[in-house]
Scaffold this motif. Sequence first.
Motif, PDB file in Angstrom:
ATOM      1  N   MET A 136       0.780  -0.808   0.069  1.00  0.00           N
ATOM      2  CA  MET A 136       0.107   0.385  -0.006  1.00  0.00           C
ATOM      3  C   MET A 136       0.499   0.772  -0.018  1.00  0.00           C
ATOM      4  O   MET A 136       0.405   2.505  -0.459  1.00  0.00           O
ATOM      5  N   SER A 137       1.809   0.952   0.603  1.00  0.00           N
ATOM      6  CA  SER A 137       2.862   2.479   1.001  1.00  0.00           C
ATOM      7  C   SER A 137       3.684   2.770  -0.697  1.00  0.00           C
ATOM      8  O   SER A 137       3.325   3.798  -1.310  1.00  0.00           O
ATOM      9  N   ASN A 138       3.718   1.384  -1.437  1.00  0.00           N
ATOM     10  CA  ASN A 138       4.009   1.401  -2.974  1.00  0.00           C
ATOM     11  C   ASN A 138       3.145   2.672  -3.643  1.00  0.00           C
ATOM     12  O   ASN A 138       3.710   3.304  -4.876  1.00  0.00           O
ATOM     13  N   ASN A 139       1.830   1.941  -3.268  1.00  0.00           N
ATOM     14  CA  ASN A 139       0.936   2.152  -4.419  1.00  0.00           C
ATOM     15  C   ASN A 139      -0.108   3.785  -4.123  1.00  0.00           C
ATOM     16  O   ASN A 139      -0.309   4.699  -4.806  1.00  0.00           O
ATOM     17  N   PHE A 159      -4.067   2.705   5.878  1.00  0.00           N
ATOM     18  CA  PHE A 159      -2.608   2.294   5.962  1.00  0.00           C
ATOM     19  C   PHE A 159      -2.455   2.297   7.714  1.00  0.00           C
ATOM     20  O   PHE A 159      -1.455   1.910   7.760  1.00  0.00           O
ATOM     21  N   ALA A 160      -2.380   4.426   8.061  1.00  0.00           N
ATOM     22  CA  ALA A 160      -1.881   4.046   9.706  1.00  0.00           C
ATOM     23  C   ALA A 160      -2.710   2.976  10.148  1.00  0.00           C
ATOM     24  O   ALA A 160      -2.206   2.765  11.268  1.00  0.00           O
ATOM     25  N   GLY A 161      -3.953   2.780  10.022  1.00  0.00           N
ATOM     26  CA  GLY A 161      -4.949   1.223  10.325  1.00  0.00           C
ATOM     27  C   GLY A 161      -3.908   0.595  11.116  1.00  0.00           C
ATOM     28  O   GLY A 161      -4.376   0.223  11.598  1.00  0.00           O
ATOM     29  N   LEU A 162      -3.492  -0.206   9.365  1.00  0.00           N
ATOM     30  CA  LEU A 162      -2.939  -1.384   8.927  1.00  0.00           C
ATOM     31  C   LEU A 162      -2.338  -1.669  10.923  1.00  0.00           C
ATOM     32  O   LEU A 162      -2.032  -2.697  10.470  1.00  0.00           O
ATOM     33  N   LEU A 163      -1.363  -0.745  10.910  1.00  0.00           N
ATOM     34  CA  LEU A 163      -0.223   0.089  11.217  1.00  0.00           C
ATOM     35  C   LEU A 163      -0.790   0.074  12.133  1.00  0.00           C
ATOM     36  O   LEU A 163       0.317  -1.553  13.309  1.00  0.00           O
ATOM     37  N   ILE A 164      -1.455  -0.177  13.413  1.00  0.00           N
ATOM     38  CA  ILE A 164      -1.826   0.159  14.629  1.00  0.00           C
ATOM     39  C   ILE A 164      -2.868  -1.309  15.451  1.00  0.00           C
ATOM     40  O   ILE A 164      -2.430  -1.750  15.938  1.00  0.00           O
ATOM     41  N   LYS A 205       6.626   6.919  11.777  1.00  0.00           N
ATOM     42  CA  LYS A 205       7.402   7.873  10.825  1.00  0.00           C
ATOM     43  C   LYS A 205       7.383   6.599   9.724  1.00  0.00           C
ATOM     44  O   LYS A 205       7.226   8.031   8.283  1.00  0.00           O
ATOM     45  N   ALA A 206       6.585   6.303   9.488  1.00  0.00           N
ATOM     46  CA  ALA A 206       6.105   5.498   8.372  1.00  0.00           C
ATOM     47  C   ALA A 206       4.925   6.894   7.803  1.00  0.00           C
ATOM     48  O   ALA A 206       4.802   6.725   6.898  1.00  0.00           O
ATOM     49  N   VAL A 207       3.752   6.603   8.920  1.00  0.00           N
ATOM     50  CA  VAL A 207       2.545   7.034   8.202  1.00  0.00           C
ATOM     51  C   VAL A 207       2.682   8.531   8.568  1.00  0.00           C
ATOM     52  O   VAL A 207       2.246   9.384   7.252  1.00  0.00           O
ATOM     53  N   THR A 259       8.858   2.012   5.606  1.00  0.00           N
ATOM     54  CA  THR A 259       7.337   1.075   6.460  1.00  0.00           C
ATOM     55  C   THR A 259       7.401  -1.061   5.921  1.00  0.00           C
ATOM     56  O   THR A 259       7.178  -1.226   6.542  1.00  0.00           O
ATOM     57  N   ALA A 260       8.960  -0.617   5.208  1.00  0.00           N
ATOM     58  CA  ALA A 260       9.845  -1.920   4.924  1.00  0.00           C
ATOM     59  C   ALA A 260      10.216  -1.763   6.526  1.00  0.00           C
ATOM     60  O   ALA A 260      10.306  -3.245   6.562  1.00  0.00           O
ATOM     61  N   GLN A 261      11.138  -1.644   6.739  1.00  0.00           N
ATOM     62  CA  GLN A 261      11.512  -1.411   7.570  1.00  0.00           C
ATOM     63  C   GLN A 261      10.851  -1.555   9.509  1.00  0.00           C
ATOM     64  O   GLN A 261      11.226  -2.391   9.860  1.00  0.00           O
ATOM     65  N   THR A 262       9.505  -1.285   8.924  1.00  0.00           N
ATOM     66  CA  THR A 262       8.825  -1.610  10.587  1.00  0.00           C
ATOM     67  C   THR A 262       8.236  -3.192   9.986  1.00  0.00           C
ATOM     68  O   THR A 262       8.745  -3.614  11.430  1.00  0.00           O
ATOM     69  N   ASN A 263       8.116  -3.537   8.998  1.00  0.00           N
ATOM     70  CA  ASN A 263       7.675  -4.957   9.017  1.00  0.00           C
ATOM     71  C   ASN A 263       8.828  -5.763   8.920  1.00  0.00           C
ATOM     72  O   ASN A 263       8.526  -6.580   9.883  1.00  0.00           O
ATOM     73  N   THR A 264      10.154  -5.324   8.763  1.00  0.00           N
ATOM     74  CA  THR A 264      11.302  -6.175   9.347  1.00  0.00           C
ATOM     75  C   THR A 264      11.775  -5.883  10.226  1.00  0.00           C
ATOM     76  O   THR A 264      11.716  -7.346  11.309  1.00  0.00           O
TER      77      THR A 264
END
Length: 311
Positions: free
Chosen positions: A202-205, A233-238, A269-271, A290-295
């Motif tokens: 989603m960040s890419n899109n 997007f923020a909701g997904l992370l939360i 930071k991603a949001v 965003t990628a770093q958050t996932n990692t």
Amino acid sequence: MQSELQSNQKLSKKPSSGFQVWWRLMRPHTLTAAFVPVILGTVLALLETSIHIGLFLTMLLACLLIQAATNMINEYFDYKRGLDTAESVGIGGTIVRDGVKPKVILNLAFSFFGIATLLGVYICMNSSWWLALIGTICMSVGYLYTGGPLPISSTPFGELAAGFFMGMIIILISFFIQTGTVTTTSVLISIPIMILVGAINMSNNIRDLDGDKKNGRRTLPILLGRTKAIKFFAGLLIISYIWIIVLAFIGIASFWTLLVLVSVPKAVKAVTGFIGKSEPIQMMPAMKATAQTNTIFGFLLSIGIFIGYFF
């Protein structure tokens, strides 16, 4: 292959070494979406049985190859459909900026799929041949994500497909090849990673929203609009963080899994990196975060489960 690259290097506006070109082609920031689920699924299996290192390493390599091949196919079809130009922002553009022939990239992608298939045979021989069907479906989705008459990437289902197949399914396969089963716990633990892998997509899109809209795509951010897409997007992370907190408090996951909260600043930071931004180049740091958050989330979750194994 290397000679073709050198002969076409004059087409590039930004000279790069051969290694840099091929490394960029694999889009390394997305590879975390492949190895984090494998590690997590394997650590979860440790709670049930001893780990077969050969199967773990084979699964890890196969997933990395499939992800890299998917990225190359993405590169190929984005070029064929005119979505990539020399001015496009992003880590892609190996064809339009570095002069690599499209056919070379497509052949390399299929070669990676071929190697992954051979690795899959080894995995099936040591687990279940039903995984052959699942692996074939995963590779087909990797191709159809940007290939075929109606690419998944051009629909609102790109995030769902990426999260489900490159997040949840990889975790469950990694768990299954070690244990011979799938448990409720393994499914529940896989959900936040599925969400975060979808968030990378989603960040890419969000970054490509304006360009995708001009090219007739109907991605989720286009349907939602930029402001609502960032909120979604923020909701997904939360939700990813809340999910682990709930699992820890109801006893399904170890309290050590709350280590994932250490990654919250990176998620913030991603949001915030998307808020108020409209130019693709301005949103690149947010994509990276965003990628770093996932990692970081995935590794901390794995570490938490591993520590919990001993307590």
